[in-house]
Design a protein around this motif. Structure first.
Motif, PDB file in Angstrom:
ATOM      1  N   LEU A   1     106.389 -35.023  65.372  1.00 53.31           N
ATOM      2  CA  LEU A   1     105.025 -35.459  65.691  1.00 53.31           C
ATOM      3  C   LEU A   1     104.210 -35.852  64.464  1.00 53.31           C
ATOM      4  O   LEU A   1     103.424 -36.804  64.518  1.00 53.31           O
ATOM      5  CB  LEU A   1     104.284 -34.354  66.462  1.00 53.31           C
ATOM      6  N   VAL A   2     104.361 -35.121  63.357  1.00 52.92           N
ATOM      7  CA  VAL A   2     103.488 -35.366  62.201  1.00 52.92           C
ATOM      8  C   VAL A   2     104.261 -35.768  60.946  1.00 52.92           C
ATOM      9  O   VAL A   2     103.657 -35.937  59.880  1.00 52.92           O
ATOM     10  CB  VAL A   2     102.621 -34.117  61.905  1.00 52.92           C
ATOM     11  N   GLY A   3     105.558 -35.907  61.061  1.00 51.47           N
ATOM     12  CA  GLY A   3     106.335 -36.378  59.917  1.00 51.47           C
ATOM     13  C   GLY A   3     106.693 -35.280  58.933  1.00 51.47           C
ATOM     14  O   GLY A   3     106.862 -34.113  59.299  1.00 51.47           O
ATOM     15  N   ASP A   4     106.795 -35.645  57.660  1.00 47.33           N
ATOM     16  CA  ASP A   4     107.279 -34.725  56.627  1.00 47.33           C
ATOM     17  C   ASP A   4     106.227 -33.679  56.264  1.00 47.33           C
ATOM     18  O   ASP A   4     105.027 -33.976  56.157  1.00 47.33           O
ATOM     19  CB  ASP A   4     107.665 -35.505  55.363  1.00 47.33           C
ATOM     20  N   LEU A   5     106.716 -32.467  56.068  1.00 43.65           N
ATOM     21  CA  LEU A   5     105.865 -31.338  55.679  1.00 43.65           C
ATOM     22  C   LEU A   5     106.538 -30.581  54.544  1.00 43.65           C
ATOM     23  O   LEU A   5     107.757 -30.344  54.579  1.00 43.65           O
ATOM     24  CB  LEU A   5     105.652 -30.374  56.853  1.00 43.65           C
ATOM     25  N   THR A   6     105.751 -30.196  53.555  1.00 47.64           N
ATOM     26  CA  THR A   6     106.225 -29.310  52.487  1.00 47.64           C
ATOM     27  C   THR A   6     105.407 -28.025  52.585  1.00 47.64           C
ATOM     28  O   THR A   6     104.183 -28.049  52.363  1.00 47.64           O
ATOM     29  CB  THR A   6     106.051 -29.953  51.101  1.00 47.64           C
TER      30      THR A   6
ATOM     31  N   THR B   1     102.632 -21.843  54.733  1.00 45.69           N
ATOM     32  CA  THR B   1     101.338 -22.418  54.391  1.00 45.69           C
ATOM     33  C   THR B   1     101.532 -23.690  53.574  1.00 45.69           C
ATOM     34  O   THR B   1     102.580 -23.912  52.965  1.00 45.69           O
ATOM     35  CB  THR B   1     100.492 -21.424  53.569  1.00 45.69           C
ATOM     36  N   ALA B   2     100.487 -24.516  53.567  1.00 46.50           N
ATOM     37  CA  ALA B   2     100.500 -25.753  52.781  1.00 46.50           C
ATOM     38  C   ALA B   2      99.363 -25.708  51.763  1.00 46.50           C
ATOM     39  O   ALA B   2      98.324 -25.084  51.993  1.00 46.50           O
ATOM     40  CB  ALA B   2     100.344 -26.963  53.699  1.00 46.50           C
ATOM     41  N   GLU B   3      99.559 -26.385  50.652  1.00 46.63           N
ATOM     42  CA  GLU B   3      98.528 -26.426  49.624  1.00 46.63           C
ATOM     43  C   GLU B   3      97.289 -27.146  50.151  1.00 46.63           C
ATOM     44  O   GLU B   3      97.389 -28.255  50.701  1.00 46.63           O
ATOM     45  CB  GLU B   3      99.060 -27.159  48.391  1.00 46.63           C
ATOM     46  N   PRO B   4      96.123 -26.523  50.051  1.00 50.85           N
ATOM     47  CA  PRO B   4      94.902 -27.161  50.555  1.00 50.85           C
ATOM     48  C   PRO B   4      94.688 -28.540  49.936  1.00 50.85           C
ATOM     49  O   PRO B   4      94.886 -28.748  48.743  1.00 50.85           O
ATOM     50  CB  PRO B   4      93.796 -26.182  50.132  1.00 50.85           C
ATOM     51  N   GLY B   5      94.281 -29.484  50.766  1.00 51.48           N
ATOM     52  CA  GLY B   5      94.028 -30.836  50.308  1.00 51.48           C
ATOM     53  C   GLY B   5      95.250 -31.724  50.280  1.00 51.48           C
ATOM     54  O   GLY B   5      95.125 -32.937  50.067  1.00 51.48           O
ATOM     55  N   SER B   6      96.428 -31.147  50.513  1.00 47.77           N
ATOM     56  CA  SER B   6      97.652 -31.942  50.505  1.00 47.77           C
ATOM     57  C   SER B   6      97.848 -32.626  51.852  1.00 47.77           C
ATOM     58  O   SER B   6      97.238 -32.258  52.864  1.00 47.77           O
ATOM     59  CB  SER B   6      98.863 -31.061  50.190  1.00 47.77           C
TER      60      SER B   6
END
Length: 289
Positions: free
Chosen positions: A232-237, A257-262
């Protein structure tokens, strides 16, 4: 004092601590000459001859494993006393393994999951069984409630579920790490029948699992980075961290979790927000129908 004599002394002391009423035997009244149970009463409860039990107490015969098992029940021994009995008899390896209680989610873990609304989180138990999850984890991975309970295992899904497997961009790296963590579980309890069944099924179903299992690689890393490709949203790190429960239950909270602003942070927020609206949309559809 040698072990047979020490075993006899322990048996004698233990039967002195019990009363006929505790063991379901009729009370003979005030005419009893010994404290606790008589030898013949213990023999009756253990379904062995009085002569054999007498020789056990006198240290003149070595107890067999079946006799120790029945004496454990007859003398109502607790866990520590059972260990001591088998140790005195020189049969520690023959002691029946205690049945492991069912894994129960700690209430504090449930509260933590419920408060992490935009953060995928799982509670992992023994064998990396998935004990609980939040809605964000459903959005990222799959609907765990639709997975049969005996298949709700992190390693099993990683190797056998095409959707879960396919979303890992570095699947081999992530799968090998998960397998190595499972190998650590096997070292801690090699006689766990549930673990043996899980490993056996994966060896048959997933050739890679069998190959990597034979390497005996182990890992205890509690953090790392995972690369996903979500439909649905593609690539995630995402950063993956796990925290062990302090109560010794073996339960671990796994948080992504993801880095804020990424870009991954924004995509994760979109994904979890969209998924959170689905129950309301489904309810509206049912009402309309």
């Amino acid at each position: 004092m040698n072990s047979p004599a020490r075993l006899g002394a322990f048996l004698k002391a233990r039967r002195a601590q019990l009363t006929p009423q505790e063991c379901g035997l009729p009370d003979a009244g005030s005419g009893r000459r010994v404290a606790g149970l008589r030898r013949e009463e213990v023999a009756r409860l253990a379904a062995i001859s009085v002569d054999y039990y007498t020789r056990l107490e006198q240290g003149r015969v070595r107890a067999s494993a079946p006799v120790l098992a029945t004496l454990t029940r007859a003398l109502r021994l607790d866990e520590d006393q059972q260990s001591y009995l088998y140790e005195l008899a020189g049969r520690s390896d023959d002691r029946p393994r205690r049945r492991r209680p069912a894994q129960r989610l700690r209430p504090a873990m449930r509260r933590l999951l419920d408060q992490l609304t935009h953060t995928p989180a799982l509670v992992l138990g023994e064998r990396l069984d998935i004990l609980a999850w939040n809605q964000a984890a459903v959005a990222l991975y799959t609907d765990f409630s639709a997975v049969p309970p005996d298949r709700r295992n992190y390693v099993y899904l990683l190797f056998s579920d095409p959707a879960v497997r396919g979303m890992h961009r570095n699947w081999e790296h992530d799968a090998r790490d998960a397998l190595a963590a499972l190998r650590m579980e096997a070292a801690a309890d090699p006689d766990d029948p549930h673990l043996a069944r899980l490993v056996g099924e994966l060896i048959v179903q997933a050739p890679d699992f069998g190959t990597w299992w034979a390497e005996h690689r182990v890992v205890t890393a509690a953090y790392g980075t995972k690369q996903y490709r979500h439909p649905l949203v593609g690539d995630l790190t995402l950063d993956c961290d796990t925290w062990a429960s302090p109560d010794g239950s073996g339960q671990r909270l796994m948080v992504l979790t993801a880095e804020p602003g990424s870009a991954s942070h924004d995509a994760l927020r979109i994904l979890t927000s969209w998924t959170a609206q689905q129950p309301a949309r489904n309810t509206a559809k049912r009402r309309t129908a």
